[in-house]
Design a protein around this motif. Structure first.
Motif, PDB file in Angstrom:
ATOM      1  N   SER A 102      -4.234  -4.018  -2.050  1.00 24.79           N
ATOM      2  CA  SER A 102      -2.895  -3.474  -2.637  1.00 24.79           C
ATOM      3  C   SER A 102      -3.059  -2.674  -3.920  1.00 24.79           C
TER       4      SER A 102
ATOM      5  N   PHE B  49       1.176   2.039  -6.524  1.00 26.61           N
ATOM      6  CA  PHE B  49       1.369   0.862  -5.842  1.00 26.61           C
ATOM      7  C   PHE B  49       2.244  -0.176  -6.431  1.00 26.61           C
TER       8      PHE B  49
ATOM      9  N   PRO C  59       3.084   3.660  -2.168  1.00 28.41           N
ATOM     10  CA  PRO C  59       3.384   4.164  -3.842  1.00 28.41           C
ATOM     11  C   PRO C  59       4.837   4.162  -4.024  1.00 28.41           C
TER      12      PRO C  59
ATOM     13  N   THR D 241       0.932  -1.106  -0.134  1.00 29.43           N
ATOM     14  CA  THR D 241      -0.054   0.015  -0.122  1.00 29.43           C
ATOM     15  C   THR D 241       0.909   1.320  -0.183  1.00 29.43           C
TER      16      THR D 241
END
Length: 337
Positions: free
Chosen positions: A61, A37, A11, A9
């Motif tokens: 996710s 992500f 970036p 989760t």
């Protein structure tokens, strides 16, 4: 392959670097999405190039954008009754959420998307098919019914997505999924996303994908899990009162029951104990399920009493507590709850 040790989760790359159209990049930026992500950064470029993708990543996710962006970018216009892209998913709620995200990605383009699942009438779905559906988001059972009726054909489908493939396996959908995949053109692109890739899911990869890019994202073991797991020994005749106290203490809770009848009974009992509760399970109509979710999401209902149909595919912010009124069937059900 060795899992990438990163928090899924977090970036990890700029969206603008993944090869999207400038229009879509700008649209995502307007929604505050400027970085991808890990599962998105690892799969989107290959999927945009037309390659099969096999992605393993935990729930939450970012898998919907990982397949949604390539589908929206690559899908062609459909003729009546012959969709060009097919997204198979295990539950009605997940199908609706995926379709909503696709609509945001589509923006002002003429690409059409429609959902196909049971619990609702055939009328609107038949009308959409007659107009032509570019992207069909479907649960396996209803799609198979439409095909048997002669109202839909998969012969033009050149992009297939299997979302939550492990959940479809757990729910017994894989035989139907295989029958549907056998009706799709053999030169299709297939994107598969799942929390696990073992057993029956590995067989799907072997039989229905061609040299897929494999991307596996595992949670960072150094990331602190802020979830508190508590076991409360409670007499059977005190379970409802204890659950009501937990809901009242935390303000909102999802209460899981093993059976549909049990979920309805516990929702009534919580109401009688002074806790506003709504039930959601496979035996309720889609309208009832939608109203229950909306009531819980806006805070009108303090408790959402659910069977495991709600363990995946439903996104609700700010849930403070999960109550296992009945013990989960196995460790996977416990995690997804």
């Amino acid at each position: 392959m060795t899992p990438v040790r990163t928090d899924p989760t977090t970036p990890t790359a700029a969206i603008a670097e993944l090869g999207l159209r400038a229009e879509l990049t700008e649209s995502l930026a307007a929604r505050g999405i400027t970085t991808a992500f890990d599962i998105q950064a690892r799969t989107i470029p290959a999927a945009l190039a037309g390659r099969d993708v096999c992605g393993k990543a935990p729930t939450g996710s970012g898998k919907t954008l990982a397949f949604g962006i390539p589908v929206v970018e690559r899908v062609q216009r459909a003729r009546p009754k012959h969709p060009r892209a097919l997204i198979l998913t295990p539950t009605r709620e997940l199908a609706a959420q995926i379709a909503g995200e696709l609509q945001l990605l589509i923006g002002n383009r003429r690409t059409s998307v429609a959902t196909f699942y049971g619990g609702v009438g055939f009328g609107p779905q038949l009308a959409a098919l007659r107009r032509g559906v570019d992207i069909a988001v479907a649960c396996p059972g209803r799609l198979a019914d439409l095909i048997r009726r002669g109202d839909a054909s998969l012969s033009d489908v050149d992009i297939v997505v299997l979302d939550e493939a492990d959940r479809m396996a757990d729910m017994g959908f894989l035989p139907e999924v295989r029958r549907l995949l056998n009706q799709v053109r053999p030169d299709r692109q297939t994107l598969l996303f799942s929390a696990t890739l073992d057993g029956a899911i590995n067989v799907l990869v072997r039989d229905y994908q061609r040299d897929p890019l494999r991307a596996e994202v595992a949670p960072d073991p150094q990331v602190v899990d802020r979830t508190t797991h508590t076991f409360l020994p409670v007499r059977r005749d005190a379970r409802v009162a204890t659950a009501a106290d937990l809901v009242a203490k935390h303000g909102s809770a999802v209460v899981f029951c093993r059976t549909k009848r049990g979920a309805d009974r516990v929702a009534r009992q919580l109401d009688n104990a002074g806790v506003s509760a709504v039930a959601i399970h496979g035996g309720r109509s889609q309208g009832q399920r939608d109203r229950a979710l909306a009531s819980f999401a806006r805070g009108t209902a303090q408790a959402l009493v659910a069977t495991d149909v709600a363990a995946r595919g439903i996104h609700i912010d700010d849930v403070q507590c999960v109550v296992h009124f009945d013990i989960a069937g196995d460790h996977k059900d416990y995690v997804h709850r």
